[in-house]
Design an enzyme around this catalytic site. Sequence first.
Site, PDB file in Angstrom:
ATOM      1  N   SER A 124       6.121 -17.353 -11.825  1.00  0.00           N
ATOM      2  CA  SER A 124       6.734 -17.514 -10.499  1.00  0.00           C
ATOM      3  C   SER A 124       7.562 -16.284 -10.125  1.00  0.00           C
ATOM      4  CB  SER A 124       7.630 -18.750 -10.511  1.00  0.00           C
ATOM      5  OG  SER A 124       8.297 -18.878  -9.280  1.00  0.00           O
ATOM      6  N   ALA A 184      17.308  -9.178  -8.258  1.00  0.00           N
ATOM      7  CA  ALA A 184      18.205 -10.165  -7.654  1.00  0.00           C
ATOM      8  C   ALA A 184      17.682 -10.456  -6.254  1.00  0.00           C
ATOM      9  CB  ALA A 184      19.633  -9.639  -7.611  1.00  0.00           C
ATOM     10  N   CYS A 242      17.520 -20.159 -12.238  1.00  0.00           N
ATOM     11  CA  CYS A 242      17.606 -18.924 -11.447  1.00  0.00           C
ATOM     12  C   CYS A 242      18.997 -18.305 -11.603  1.00  0.00           C
ATOM     13  CB  CYS A 242      17.336 -19.179  -9.971  1.00  0.00           C
ATOM     14  SG  CYS A 242      17.502 -17.651  -9.021  1.00  0.00           S
ATOM     15  N   GLY A 298       8.039 -13.960 -20.799  1.00  0.00           N
ATOM     16  CA  GLY A 298       9.182 -13.073 -21.019  1.00  0.00           C
ATOM     17  C   GLY A 298       8.679 -11.783 -21.646  1.00  0.00           C
TER      18      GLY A 298
END
Lengths: 281, 318
Positions: free
Chosen positions: B32, B81, B146, B259
């Site tokens: 995502s 971000a 998040c 990851g």
Amino acid sequence: MYLKVRVIENRFVGHPSQKIYRLVLSGQLALKAKPGQFIHLRVAESHDPLLRRPLSIAGIDREQETITIYYRLMGKGTEALSQIRENDYISVIGPLGTSFTLAQKGEILLIAGGIGIFPLFSLLEAIDRTKVQVKLFWGGEHKLFLESAGLNYLQKLGIDYELATMDGSLGHKGLVTDLLQGYLEKRALNSNPALQSNRGLAPLSAAACGPKGMLQAVVNLCKQHEIPVEVSLEERMACGVGACLGCVCTVREEGGILRRKRVCKEGPIFAGEEVVWDDEI
Amino acid sequence: MTKSEQSTKQNKVCLETKLNGLTLRNPVLTASGTYGFGEEYAPYCSVAQLGAITVKGITPLPRLGNPVPRLAETPAGLLNAVGLENPGLEDFRKNYLPKLAALDTAVIVNISGFSLEDYALLAGTLDEASAEYGNCIKALEVNISCPNIQDGGMAFGTDPQSAEQVIALVRKNTKLPIIAKLTPNVTDITEIAKAVESGGANIISLINTLLGMSIDISTQRPVLANKFGGLSGPAIKPVALRMVYQVFEAVNIPLIGMGGISTWQDAVEFMLAGASAVSIGTANFVNPLAPLDVLHGLVDYCEQRGYKASRELVGLAH
């Protein structure tokens, strides 16, 4: 397109202290590329630098099937790029993004700040100068920079230009927007309908690339003089294809609604009036 | 190797991946926030060859997200971000879901909220919406991790009780398989994993990004407008791998490992650590064909070692 292309040339041009390089790539990219678009280059096969680098296209040669890029050594990415040798193959995604509108008649003003001249080179090349009158304003740090970043090329093209440098070593001492302002004011006086007839009828448009502050000033000037202007924006990018939402800019839509647009996908070329600059939010 | 040779080759190794209610044709997914809504990478990498795509996190209302700069590159890593910029639930349902339904791959929708009600609303609405479009949503990934928003998000994923509560509420509001996406920004990830398992999650995906920052020494200011961002990319792989290994021993539901996976070797490591499937994220930005390279490498590895199915690798390192 996502492909490996051959490097035909990758060497510094101009004075070495200015660290400006020209990169010429061979391949079908040239058949699709339009002025204002960019390519997303993998500068090294390592994890550091990790990301691709977006570089705007400065020259498109459809016959030779080459595209030309100019870049300035700024950090890790361009440093790695400068190490790539002729005849090496590099991974490219592109051409990507939107392109400048090509004026068909009348007059176009091009306004460049520093290395913002590079994408405008491709527009300059594409404009039919037998039908469109071109006027270029270009500002840089000093004479050495302008000479290293393509002044010769402009002279060779024989277009009408005005220069500005911060230290006054060439052209007007100050900002490129001073030049634009002076020109627009003079033009406004001359096009007084009471004084003459059809000069004001030729469609006038503008295109600009450079630092955000400069672009904002250019857009404001153009707004005052009712000139449509396109700006080429730059932003830190990751994917380059619209997936990561890293490189957005803010635009104001009808009714004043703020929206984000992706510089890599809906840009990098935007209508000046839609862009909301950082200090306005 | 020609395409047909490649597909025959793939057929020799069974890739079907059963994840406790979610069945995928192979164990390679996209993560995502790195794959938009499935169409951005379509010109470069065929979604028909992916196990699933996970779309950008959806919130009830549209979000502009954070100002720029949103990105900072770090050695072997990327800080972001973005701040959950997304079109919001209604627009997603009307304008994005029909296009997703037409894709030849399993679609997982990532949901994110600021309150328990948000998660309930998202789960219920998407459950309905999926049915409208031929059950095109194969699972919901619940983002309780998040790092880039002020409230909600990671706050739900750092406390076992809240994590369990959110998942239990989503469970009540949907029949779709639930994937709980965990944050690594906790002291003991196995506690959170156990909590979402008892909350009713079918699957756990891990890890989300690691909270980090970067400072520009010329301006002496943080690079990101949000100051902090989530670190992804090869730099975080050892941390992610360790957490997958730990969680595998702590729960009985399947794991999707992610990851920093950028090569097939990375993917094999994650499967050996206990991941039943893997997600490719940041690597897509570098190599749009990364998911397929991973898949092909995985098949070769299985074949060379005589495994009949890729699922045989899961957890072998324990």
